[in-house]
Design an enzyme around this catalytic site. Sequence first.
Site, PDB file in Angstrom:
ATOM      1  CD  GLU A 198      79.849 -68.731  78.350  1.00  0.00           C
ATOM      2  OE1 GLU A 198      80.649 -68.068  77.655  1.00  0.00           O
ATOM      3  OE2 GLU A 198      80.066 -69.035  79.531  1.00  0.00           O
ATOM      4  CB  CYS A 247      82.330 -70.234  70.935  1.00  0.00           C
ATOM      5  SG  CYS A 247      82.792 -71.284  72.309  1.00  0.00           S
TER       6      CYS A 247
HETATM    7  P1  NAD Z   1      72.267 -70.067  67.305  1.00  0.00           P
HETATM    8  O1  NAD Z   1      72.285 -68.816  68.100  1.00  0.00           O
HETATM    9  O2  NAD Z   1      71.637 -70.053  65.973  1.00  0.00           O
HETATM   10  O3  NAD Z   1      71.533 -71.236  68.126  1.00  0.00           O
HETATM   11  C1  NAD Z   1      71.874 -71.581  69.449  1.00  0.00           C
HETATM   12  C2  NAD Z   1      70.634 -72.093  70.149  1.00  0.00           C
HETATM   13  O4  NAD Z   1      69.697 -71.037  70.222  1.00  0.00           O
HETATM   14  C3  NAD Z   1      69.922 -73.233  69.430  1.00  0.00           C
HETATM   15  O5  NAD Z   1      69.365 -74.113  70.370  1.00  0.00           O
HETATM   16  C4  NAD Z   1      68.855 -72.510  68.668  1.00  0.00           C
HETATM   17  O6  NAD Z   1      67.756 -73.343  68.358  1.00  0.00           O
HETATM   18  C5  NAD Z   1      68.476 -71.421  69.634  1.00  0.00           C
HETATM   19  N1  NAD Z   1      67.868 -70.242  69.010  1.00  0.00           N
HETATM   20  C6  NAD Z   1      68.031 -69.798  67.727  1.00  0.00           C
HETATM   21  N2  NAD Z   1      67.268 -68.707  67.507  1.00  0.00           N
HETATM   22  C7  NAD Z   1      66.631 -68.441  68.671  1.00  0.00           C
HETATM   23  C8  NAD Z   1      65.694 -67.430  69.076  1.00  0.00           C
HETATM   24  N3  NAD Z   1      65.297 -66.473  68.242  1.00  0.00           N
HETATM   25  N4  NAD Z   1      65.240 -67.465  70.341  1.00  0.00           N
HETATM   26  C9  NAD Z   1      65.657 -68.404  71.207  1.00  0.00           C
HETATM   27  N5  NAD Z   1      66.519 -69.394  70.875  1.00  0.00           N
HETATM   28  C10 NAD Z   1      67.006 -69.410  69.625  1.00  0.00           C
HETATM   29  O7  NAD Z   1      73.770 -70.518  67.262  1.00  0.00           O
HETATM   30  P2  NAD Z   1      74.365 -71.833  66.592  1.00  0.00           P
HETATM   31  O8  NAD Z   1      74.515 -71.564  65.155  1.00  0.00           O
HETATM   32  O9  NAD Z   1      73.610 -73.036  67.016  1.00  0.00           O
HETATM   33  O10 NAD Z   1      75.771 -71.914  67.341  1.00  0.00           O
HETATM   34  C11 NAD Z   1      76.858 -71.258  66.872  1.00  0.00           C
HETATM   35  C12 NAD Z   1      77.113 -69.991  67.664  1.00  0.00           C
HETATM   36  O11 NAD Z   1      77.205 -70.286  69.054  1.00  0.00           O
HETATM   37  C13 NAD Z   1      78.413 -69.321  67.302  1.00  0.00           C
HETATM   38  O12 NAD Z   1      78.250 -67.927  67.251  1.00  0.00           O
HETATM   39  C14 NAD Z   1      79.329 -69.706  68.463  1.00  0.00           C
HETATM   40  O13 NAD Z   1      80.401 -68.846  68.661  1.00  0.00           O
HETATM   41  C15 NAD Z   1      78.393 -69.730  69.591  1.00  0.00           C
HETATM   42  N6  NAD Z   1      78.906 -70.552  70.666  1.00  0.00           N
HETATM   43  C16 NAD Z   1      79.386 -69.936  71.764  1.00  0.00           C
HETATM   44  C17 NAD Z   1      79.916 -70.682  72.795  1.00  0.00           C
HETATM   45  C18 NAD Z   1      80.457 -70.016  74.012  1.00  0.00           C
HETATM   46  O14 NAD Z   1      80.677 -70.703  75.003  1.00  0.00           O
HETATM   47  N7  NAD Z   1      80.668 -68.716  74.003  1.00  0.00           N
HETATM   48  C19 NAD Z   1      79.936 -72.077  72.709  1.00  0.00           C
HETATM   49  C20 NAD Z   1      79.434 -72.677  71.555  1.00  0.00           C
HETATM   50  C21 NAD Z   1      78.908 -71.887  70.546  1.00  0.00           C
END
Ligand code: NAD
Length: 494
Positions: free
Chosen positions: A266, A300
């Site tokens: 997602e 999101c």
């Molecule tokens: P992010 O991708 O930076 O982090 C999300 C999660 O992934 C966190 O737990 C983070 O620690 C982990 N993560 C970060 N880098 C990683 C890596 N290299 N390997 C594995 N895990 C890693 O995103 P964010 O800033 O926390 O959240 C915002 C984003 O999430 C936005 O783009 C938003 O649209 C998206 N989002 C999508 C949905 C959906 O249902 N489609 C819902 C909520 C948020």
Amino acid sequence: MATATMPRRPTKARKYQTKILIGGQWRDSVSGKTFKTIDPSTEEVITEIAMGDAADIDLAVKAARKTFDDRKGVWRKMDARDRGRLMHRLADLIEEHIDELAELETLDNGKPIAESRNVDLPLVIDCFRYYAGWADKIQGQVVPIRGNYLCYTKKEPVGVAGQIIPWNFPLLMAAWKWGPALAAGCVSVLKPASSTALTALRLGELAMEAGYPAGVVNVVPGRGSVAGDALAKHPGVDKIAFTGSTEVGYGLMKICSETLKRLTFELGGKSPNVIFADADLDTAVQGSMLGLFFNQGQCCCAGSRLFVEDKAHDEFVEKLSKKVESRKVGDPFDPDTEQGPQVDKNQYDTIMSYIEKGNKEGAKCVTGGERLGDKGFFIKPTIFDNVTDNMTIAREEIFGPVLSVLKFRDIDEVIDRGNANEYGLAAAVWTRDIGKAHAIADGMRAGTVWVNCYDVFDAAAPFGGFKKSGFGRELGEKGLDSYTEMKTVTISLA
Ligand code: NAD
Ligand code: MN
């Protein structure tokens, strides 16, 4: 929205669960390292949390594996109906602690208490109850094949699910992950976002209290690039369910290809919200405001590209600006607050840089556009008018309280422009004309389309993205399916 029991900001003396949950035990990180979590409304440190890395992930995956693979053990042998009862018990415990959990969510994330208490937490409880009902209804079919055979299918749990979640709806994202996984009979290693790990840890405590066998749920806070990365690489993990940015999604998909993990992603969005001149404009104003500014714009599915039909444009923008200017921004623990701070300094800086780009590229800032106060990561709700499709603020996900208003003339044009973006998570349309509503619902390449409403979520309704917004669906029966493998059994009757 305020309730009589609205929780307060906890005192400094308050203690929190800050350790790692592995195999039913609460432990420090192997390295002994910790990280700070911040209250984004005061910028003060709330507490320090054990920082998991690859060593902790390895222990957690082994514990999860052991619980899952033990064919005589408590998890495999548990009746599906009892698995459902455990989920109900967890839902009941969450409900009993609803104020405390809402308080913790607001403290760590900054979202208004009225929202964590009356929106997030009820959705969390509903999600667990919805999936509790599925636990004993996961069944296969008898397949009429040629010959003298009995052929049937059954659905079995995928196994160990590595679940990586973001900070915007910390508890709700945990519920979306645990709900279908636990109903299906999977076990979980959950990696919460580092800026908001406290509620996931508390949820882990409640799961233990509910009576989940050791190793069924494991919670390992830590950096995404370290703990999240280790989870994706670990050969003992069968599936990665990831909610987060598209950028991180690219990397995870590559890593997971090496062990051929099942994936549900997602990711980000830049959702078009279309206003026709024939809409009930006041309702559309209210819905569009929430569609973008809800949760400080950190959704999101935020309706961040607002397409307004040109003949309604001036009236709509004027009404919308008035509404937006009256939003109560401030202390998230004030029950009347509608907008709190952004989750952390990083997000705050990113959003401010987008505002700068909006101004530079010639959009017209009609309200907001600056920081509020000098403590906490507060940003005034911001509207840019005269935005064109090529501007950065019309193309990229901002994930903050910044709305871009674009004008359109006719329906084919708005569908083309709405789709001219790499994301495809959601879309919405406001109109009294059912033909137009259908045309948009049909034409938009998005996983969810809302008609005369926005952000209507339900545990039963699948949610997820087209295009670069991800793949697979969460919630509903479809969400459950992604935690099962289908097995075909053929028995000779000769
Ligand atoms: P992010 O991708 O930076 O982090 C999300 C999660 O992934 C966190 O737990 C983070 O620690 C982990 N993560 C970060 N880098 C990683 C890596 N290299 N390997 C594995 N895990 C890693 O995103 P964010 O800033 O926390 O959240 C915002 C984003 O999430 C936005 O783009 C938003 O649209 C998206 N989002 C999508 C949905 C959906 O249902 N489609 C819902 C909520 C948020
Ligand atoms: Mn925090």
